[in-house]
Design a protein around this motif. Structure first.
Motif, short mmCIF file in Angstrom:
data_model
loop_
_atom_site.label_atom_id
_atom_site.label_comp_id
_atom_site.label_asym_id
_atom_site.label_seq_id
_atom_site.Cartn_x
_atom_site.Cartn_y
_atom_site.Cartn_z
N TYR A 3 41.55 -3.33 -28.02
CA TYR A 3 40.89 -3.38 -26.71
C TYR A 3 40.48 -1.97 -26.35
N MET A 4 39.37 -1.88 -25.64
CA MET A 4 38.93 -0.61 -25.09
C MET A 4 39.16 -0.67 -23.59
N MET A 5 39.80 0.36 -23.07
CA MET A 5 40.00 0.47 -21.63
C MET A 5 38.99 1.50 -21.13
N LEU A 6 37.96 1.04 -20.44
CA LEU A 6 36.92 1.92 -19.92
C LEU A 6 37.29 2.31 -18.49
N ILE A 7 37.36 3.59 -18.26
CA ILE A 7 37.78 4.11 -16.96
C ILE A 7 36.55 4.38 -16.10
N HIS A 8 36.50 3.74 -14.96
CA HIS A 8 35.45 3.98 -13.95
C HIS A 8 36.19 4.39 -12.69
N HIS A 9 36.00 5.64 -12.28
CA HIS A 9 36.68 6.03 -11.04
C HIS A 9 35.73 6.74 -10.10
N ASP A 10 36.18 6.84 -8.88
CA ASP A 10 35.45 7.52 -7.82
C ASP A 10 35.70 9.01 -8.00
N GLU A 11 34.71 9.76 -8.46
CA GLU A 11 34.89 11.18 -8.75
C GLU A 11 35.34 11.96 -7.52
N ALA A 12 34.83 11.61 -6.35
CA ALA A 12 35.21 12.32 -5.12
C ALA A 12 36.67 12.05 -4.78
N ALA A 13 37.11 10.80 -4.91
CA ALA A 13 38.50 10.46 -4.62
C ALA A 13 39.44 11.14 -5.62
N LEU A 14 39.04 11.16 -6.87
CA LEU A 14 39.86 11.80 -7.88
C LEU A 14 39.96 13.30 -7.63
N ALA A 15 38.86 13.93 -7.24
CA ALA A 15 38.86 15.36 -6.94
C ALA A 15 39.75 15.68 -5.74
N ALA A 16 39.85 14.75 -4.80
CA ALA A 16 40.66 14.96 -3.60
C ALA A 16 42.14 14.66 -3.83
N ARG A 94 48.91 0.86 -15.85
CA ARG A 94 49.67 2.11 -15.88
C ARG A 94 48.78 3.35 -15.86
N CYS A 95 47.51 3.19 -16.17
CA CYS A 95 46.59 4.33 -16.24
C CYS A 95 46.43 4.96 -14.85
N PRO A 96 46.65 6.27 -14.71
CA PRO A 96 46.55 6.91 -13.40
C PRO A 96 45.20 6.69 -12.71
N SER A 97 44.11 6.59 -13.45
CA SER A 97 42.81 6.40 -12.82
C SER A 97 42.66 5.03 -12.17
N SER A 98 43.56 4.10 -12.46
CA SER A 98 43.47 2.79 -11.82
C SER A 98 43.68 2.91 -10.31
N ARG A 99 44.29 4.00 -9.86
CA ARG A 99 44.49 4.23 -8.43
C ARG A 99 43.21 4.74 -7.75
N PHE A 100 42.22 5.16 -8.54
CA PHE A 100 41.01 5.77 -7.99
C PHE A 100 39.75 5.00 -8.35
N GLY A 101 39.89 3.82 -8.94
CA GLY A 101 38.72 3.05 -9.33
C GLY A 101 39.11 1.84 -10.14
N THR A 102 38.40 1.62 -11.22
CA THR A 102 38.52 0.40 -12.01
C THR A 102 38.75 0.74 -13.47
N ILE A 103 39.60 -0.02 -14.12
CA ILE A 103 39.77 0.07 -15.56
C ILE A 103 39.26 -1.25 -16.13
N GLU A 104 38.20 -1.19 -16.89
CA GLU A 104 37.65 -2.38 -17.53
C GLU A 104 38.30 -2.53 -18.90
N VAL A 105 38.89 -3.68 -19.17
CA VAL A 105 39.52 -3.96 -20.46
C VAL A 105 38.60 -4.91 -21.21
N ARG A 106 38.16 -4.45 -22.38
CA ARG A 106 37.22 -5.26 -23.14
C ARG A 106 37.64 -5.33 -24.61
N PRO A 107 37.68 -6.54 -25.20
CA PRO A 107 38.02 -6.64 -26.63
C PRO A 107 36.97 -5.91 -27.47
N VAL A 108 37.44 -5.28 -28.55
CA VAL A 108 36.54 -4.64 -29.50
C VAL A 108 36.11 -5.72 -30.50
#
Length: 115
Positions: A3-16, A94-108
């Protein structure tokens, strides 16, 4: 299954976010992945550093900056090879970026016949 976990987060929220705590959380997450025998991920530069290429009608259009004006930007990825989607989702939670956006889980995709 991979599986690929694609991290999509809010860059402004992560920077803060508290940076020392965030990167300590990422160090712990990467250590947990390694202990489980799973591969690490790759972090991307901010979306403002991206270059977009579109082709159509026989011409190419090259743009600077993010692909889309959205709240979340593609930030990086991890591959996990685990027995089930449920286990891949557990890693994504468990991925820390899940608190700042979305983690998309997609089968390879498995290119072998019958898969």
């Amino acid at each position: 299954m991979r599986y690929m976990m694609l991290i999509h987060h809010d860059e402004a929220a992560l920077a803060a976010a508290p940076q020392k705590e965030l990167w300590a959380d990422y160090a712990a997450f990467n250590e947990a992945l390694a202990k489980a025998g799973l591969s690490g991920g790759e972090r991307l530069e901010p979306s403002a550093k991206s270059t977009i290429v579109r082709t159509g009608d026989g011409r190419a259009e090259i743009l600077d900056g993010p692909y889309a004006d959205t709240r979340e930007q593609f930030a990086g990825y991890f591959f996990v090879d685990v027995p089930s989607l449920e286990e891949a989702v557990a890693w994504a939670r468990r991925c820390p970026s899940s608190r700042f956006g979305t983690i998309e889980v997609r089968p390879v995709h498995d290119p072998r016949p019958g898969n």
